[in-house]
Structure formats: C-alpha cells, structure tokens
Scaffold this motif. Sequence first.
Motif, PDB file in Angstrom:
ATOM      1  N   ARG A 109       0.828  -1.212   0.000  1.00  0.00           N
ATOM      2  CA  ARG A 109       0.000   0.000   0.000  1.00  0.00           C
ATOM      3  C   ARG A 109       0.872   1.276   0.000  1.00  0.00           C
ATOM      4  O   ARG A 109       0.652   2.197   0.764  1.00  0.00           O
ATOM      5  N   GLU A 112      -0.771   4.716  -0.472  1.00  0.00           N
ATOM      6  CA  GLU A 112      -1.588   5.056   0.693  1.00  0.00           C
ATOM      7  C   GLU A 112      -0.715   5.429   1.891  1.00  0.00           C
ATOM      8  O   GLU A 112      -0.995   6.392   2.606  1.00  0.00           O
ATOM      9  N   GLU A 116      -0.516   8.981   3.868  1.00  0.00           N
ATOM     10  CA  GLU A 116      -0.742   9.059   5.309  1.00  0.00           C
ATOM     11  C   GLU A 116       0.406   9.782   6.000  1.00  0.00           C
ATOM     12  O   GLU A 116       0.185  10.594   6.912  1.00  0.00           O
TER      13      GLU A 116
END
Length: 305
Positions: A109, A112, A116
């Motif tokens: 990921r 992502e 973040e």
Amino acid sequence: MTLAIDVKGLNKSFGDKHVVQDVELQLEEGRICGFLGPNGSGKTTTLRMLCGLLTPDSGEGRCLGFDILAQSEAIKRRTGYMTQRFSLYEDLTIQENLQFTARVYGLDRRRERVAEALRGLGLYERRNQLAGALSGGWKQRLALATATMHEPKLLLLDEPTAGVDPKARRTFWDEIHKLSATGLTVLVSTHYMDEAERCHEIAYISYGKLIARGTAESVIEQSHLVTLHGEGPGIDRLSAEIAARPGVEMAAPFGAALHVSGQDKAALEAAIAPWRREPFHWKEVAPTLEDVFIHLMGRSQDNYQ
C-alpha cells in the motif's frame, strides 16, 4: 511490564578508546527515555548497538524481544532511526523521498502509506518541494516521517532537534508523544533540558558509563544537590569569584540572578557569606535538571584524556 529494551554489560571500543563501558539499560514499551550526556560520551554508539548497526564487543540482551547479537536484522526491520544530520536525498522532493523509503522497506500500500505520512506530519502541501530547500524544522518532520512510515516498534532519535527553532521543537515533541501514546517506544538523545523534562524518564551517560537513571524528579533528588538562588545588582558578575570558593561545584548566571550549587550546604553558605547582605538576597531553591547535568559532568572523567 514488557521491556522494549533489556541489555546489560554493553562494551564498545575503537582502538584504545573504550567508548561504551558496561552499559545496562531497560526501557518499558511505550515509554519515552531521554538519553543525556556530554559530547563524546557514547550516546550515538549505544544507539547504534541497540538497533544492530554496530556489534558490541561484549554484552548481552534483547531489543523488541530479539537477541541483539544473533537477531540484529530482525531488530533493524522493526526500528526507526533518525541520525544527527539530515541524511535524505536533497535533490528529491518530500514525496519522492517517502516513496523511495517505502520501496526500500518493501512496504505494501505504498501510495496510501506515503499519503498518510504526508498528511500525518503536515507535509502534504509541501510534497513537491525539494528536500534540500527545506528549513531545519521541515527537514526534521520529513526525517521523522521516513523513520516511522514502516510502523516501527522502537524509535531511536539522535539529537533530532539540534539547530531547530523552539516552535518547531515543540511541534516535533508533540508528535513524539502522539506516537508514544500508540505504544511506540522512544529513546532520544538530547542536550536540551526542556526536552529531557518532557520524557517519561532519563538516562545519563558520561564518557561511556551510565551514571544516572530514572525520572527527571528522581535523578534530581538522587544528586543530593543544594542550590542557592541569589539576586541583586550585578550579582551575575560574581560567578567566577564564587565558583572558586571551597564547596562550590557550580556558580552560573541565570539572567540577572545567580545559581550556586554543591552537595555541602554549609560550604555553600560559607562561600556566599561575604555577599549575604543588602542589596543581595539569597534563598534555597530546588535544583534544576541543568544544575544536575553540570554537577554530573564535573564528577566524570573524560575517557579521551
């Protein structure tokens, strides 16, 4: 209680210099420990032995449940480490540095996780800015983001806020406490006493030997130090004269006031007796962590001499 760090008898020499001498350290999971000591005292060497970057000459113990000698690779994968100097690629953008770090760790990921990290440390609006063009405070945030994006269980910080302005330091420490609240264990070396006071506990190493350990309050209490606070016109100019008197371990100006410290209260009273008159005023105060720091430094022997 689960210990994130549990080591004893750590030793490391470089040539004829015994840099770390029989260091024993335990740190509970989720705690923040300030690692204090003068330059050259072995702080960085100790941090590197804990995370597997250096092999101790002798000693034993476990870090994150893994043997520091036989399982150093497992420790490395679960540890975040911020070095003293900014060590990321200055010709890459913030986002590119994070993307590179995600690939190095083989993270899933990735897009992502990078997003973040950018949002979590307030870097999103600057994501396309070159790392080399960042101020000290923003470089610090980027370094913290790269050190934590693989979700380590232990974070080692080597003087992370040196040369950073007070506001950026405050923001950085707010982030450290947020991470600690999630269960992350933090060991941070620092020379700033206000930062040490923000730690759950502190460890003081001086020229290779661990000589004080506990909360800031307990370390101050264990020092058995007495501090007299003096005020009056020009009293700060008396520091050198008072420091030379018997029983005085430290006489330091604090603004327009003067702190005189030592372990023998009677000797301190005798030292300041010539100035215990108008227009000077004296009172006993609780020693500061800085008073204790200087006291411990004065009682340590430089192992490079």
